[in-house]
Each structure stands twice: as C-alpha cells, then as structure tokens.
Write an enzyme that holds these catalytic residues in place. Structure first.
Site, PDB file in Angstrom:
ATOM      1  NE  ARG A 282      -2.359   8.407  -9.669  1.00 35.78           N
ATOM      2  CZ  ARG A 282      -2.983   8.012  -8.558  1.00 35.78           C
ATOM      3  NH1 ARG A 282      -2.294   7.542  -7.554  1.00 35.78           N
ATOM      4  NH2 ARG A 282      -4.294   8.085  -8.487  1.00 35.78           N
TER       5      ARG A 282
ATOM      6  CD  GLU B   1      -2.879   1.374   0.626  1.00 31.63           C
ATOM      7  OE1 GLU B   1      -2.563   1.605  -0.548  1.00 31.63           O
ATOM      8  OE2 GLU B   1      -4.050   1.457   1.038  1.00 31.63           O
TER       9      GLU B   1
ATOM     10  CG  ASP C 294      -5.231   9.258   6.345  1.00 29.56           C
ATOM     11  OD1 ASP C 294      -4.900   9.700   7.440  1.00 29.56           O
ATOM     12  OD2 ASP C 294      -5.908   9.918   5.532  1.00 29.56           O
TER      13      ASP C 294
ATOM     14  CE  LYS D 254      -1.186  11.614   5.487  1.00 29.34           C
ATOM     15  NZ  LYS D 254      -2.370  12.192   4.821  1.00 29.34           N
TER      16      LYS D 254
HETATM   17  P1  5GP Z   1      -7.199   5.212   4.943  1.00 32.49           P
HETATM   18  O1  5GP Z   1      -8.243   4.274   4.476  1.00 32.49           O
HETATM   19  O2  5GP Z   1      -6.075   4.559   5.712  1.00 32.49           O
HETATM   20  O3  5GP Z   1      -7.780   6.385   5.684  1.00 32.49           O
HETATM   21  O4  5GP Z   1      -6.573   5.887   3.684  1.00 32.49           O
HETATM   22  C1  5GP Z   1      -5.786   5.173   2.856  1.00 32.49           C
HETATM   23  C2  5GP Z   1      -5.883   5.667   1.434  1.00 32.49           C
HETATM   24  O5  5GP Z   1      -6.166   7.081   1.359  1.00 32.49           O
HETATM   25  C3  5GP Z   1      -4.551   5.463   0.799  1.00 32.49           C
HETATM   26  O6  5GP Z   1      -4.527   4.246   0.113  1.00 32.49           O
HETATM   27  C4  5GP Z   1      -4.438   6.638  -0.131  1.00 32.49           C
HETATM   28  O7  5GP Z   1      -4.981   6.269  -1.375  1.00 32.49           O
HETATM   29  C5  5GP Z   1      -5.298   7.724   0.465  1.00 32.49           C
HETATM   30  N1  5GP Z   1      -4.487   8.697   1.221  1.00 32.49           N
HETATM   31  C6  5GP Z   1      -4.382   8.834   2.557  1.00 32.49           C
HETATM   32  N2  5GP Z   1      -3.575   9.850   2.888  1.00 32.49           N
HETATM   33  C7  5GP Z   1      -3.153  10.375   1.714  1.00 32.49           C
HETATM   34  C8  5GP Z   1      -2.261  11.454   1.399  1.00 32.49           C
HETATM   35  O8  5GP Z   1      -1.690  12.165   2.234  1.00 32.49           O
HETATM   36  N3  5GP Z   1      -2.058  11.670   0.062  1.00 32.49           N
HETATM   37  C9  5GP Z   1      -2.653  10.932  -0.904  1.00 32.49           C
HETATM   38  N4  5GP Z   1      -2.370  11.246  -2.163  1.00 32.49           N
HETATM   39  N5  5GP Z   1      -3.487   9.920  -0.638  1.00 32.49           N
HETATM   40  C10 5GP Z   1      -3.732   9.648   0.660  1.00 32.49           C
HETATM   41 MG    MG Z   2      -3.830   3.788  -1.639  1.00 30.69          MG
END
Ligand code: 5GP
Ligand code: MG
Length: 179
Positions: A169, A102, A106, A134
């Site tokens: 990207r 991954e 986040d 994070k």
């Molecule tokens: P989660 O489900 O853990 O909250 O978020 C994960 C997904 O959110 C990651 O696979 C990514 O695609 C997107 N994401 C989370 N934080 C960021 C960030 O700071 N930048 C970008 N570009 N995508 C993020």
């Molecule tokens: Mg992702």
C-alpha cells in the site's frame, strides 16, 4: 522497474508523477462542480486512503470526510462474491452531496452494493470517483461513476493504497502483477 510484494513480483505501471497529474485534473473538475456546495467525501477503506488524502487536500470548498468499509477481496488475487459491510458510515448523509472515493472498480460489485445502500439514506446527490477501473472485468454499468483516473488492463495491481496480502500500500506508483 520491478518490485517484490509479499511472494509476488510486480512491475511499474503508472508512476507517481503521472498519478499526481491525473489526481490534479480530477481535483480541478471537482472544485468547479462543487463550488459553493459542501460535499461529503466518503472513502471506501482501506484502499482509498492515499488517493483520498491527495484529492481532498486540493479541495477548495468547505467539505467533510467520512469512511465506509466493504470487503469483497479477502487478501487474495480474485474477488469473492460475498460482500461484507465492515464499517458503517458514521454520519447522516440525508440531503448531502456525496462523493464516493474508491481505489479501483473491477467487476463493479462493490460500487453497485455501496451505491444502493447509500441511496437508501436519501443523499441529495451521489457520484463516484475511482482512481482505477478495469473495463474488461466490468459486470455492472455504474451511472454514478463520473471520474476515473486510469483505465487499466484486467491484471492485478498494487501500490498507492492498494494491497496484495495487505502489503504494497505504501508504494508511490501503481504496480502490475508480472505474468
Ligand atoms: P469489484 O467489487 O469492483 O469487483 O472490486 C472492487 C474491489 O476489489 C476494490 O475496492 C479493491 O479493493 C479490490 N480490487 C479489485 N481489483 C484489484 C486489484 O487489481 N488490486 C487490488 N489490490 N485490489 C483490487
Ligand atoms: Mg477498494
């Protein structure tokens, strides 16, 4: 160093050489851990593609590569709480040693959802490698998350596969949104 991605300004957070050194370290661990095995690397599209390409090219054991896609962000800066399976895995993972790759975790929603889904398919084992994490945003503990490239602040980042509005990207480094 700053750069404009779509309509927002970002500053360099992690340069390409630092990323390379860390990816090399993770690769070394995986080469030891999976020596004599035949792992299946599953990338979470789209963000994983640069990290995955750099990592799997250092793998020394016989291995396979496949992809899945879950959308939680829909082109904006904040997570929506809805997950959508955009692309299902094309391979049978029963009995396989799965390494999920991954770009960033986040809240942990995406990984929690994906791991639960993959476990129902009875892999022999499953671990996760995420390039970025994070910790301040994390809502779910993810025991399978074994390797994290870098822990970063709770700020939006782009580059090395990660996008803002599908842009950025292609950047070599990781860039953080300027306040
Ligand atoms: P989660 O489900 O853990 O909250 O978020 C994960 C997904 O959110 C990651 O696979 C990514 O695609 C997107 N994401 C989370 N934080 C960021 C960030 O700071 N930048 C970008 N570009 N995508 C993020
Ligand atoms: Mg992702």
């Amino acid at each position: 160093m700053t750069t404009l991605v779509a309509d927002l300004k970002f500053e360099l957070l992690i340069d390409a050489e630092t990323i390379k050194n860390r990816v090399d370290e993770i690769a070394t661990h995986l080469n030891t851990e999976y020596a004599g095995k035949n792992p299946l690397f599953v990338g979470v599209l789209n963000g994983c593609f640069v990290f995955m390409a750099d990592l799997v090219r250092q793998m020394q054991m016989p291995c396979e590569v496949s992809f899945t896609k879950v959308a939680s962000y829909h082109g904006g800066l904040t997570t929506t709480w809805q997950l959508r399976n955009d692309l299902d895995l094309a391979v049978n993972i029963e009995g396989r040693d799965v390494v999920l790759l991954e770009d960033i975790t986040d809240t942990g929603n995406t990984l929690t959802y994906l791991i639960a889904d993959l476990k129902q398919r009875k892999p022999a084992s499953i671990i996760v490698c995420a390039l970025l994490s994070k910790p301040a945003a994390q809502l779910h503990h993810i025991p399978e998350l074994k390797y994290v490239g870098f822990e970063i602040e709770n700020k939006f980042v782009v580059g090395y596969g990660l996008d803002y509005k599908e842009m950025g990207r292609n950047l070599n480094g990781i860039y953080q949104l300027l306040d």
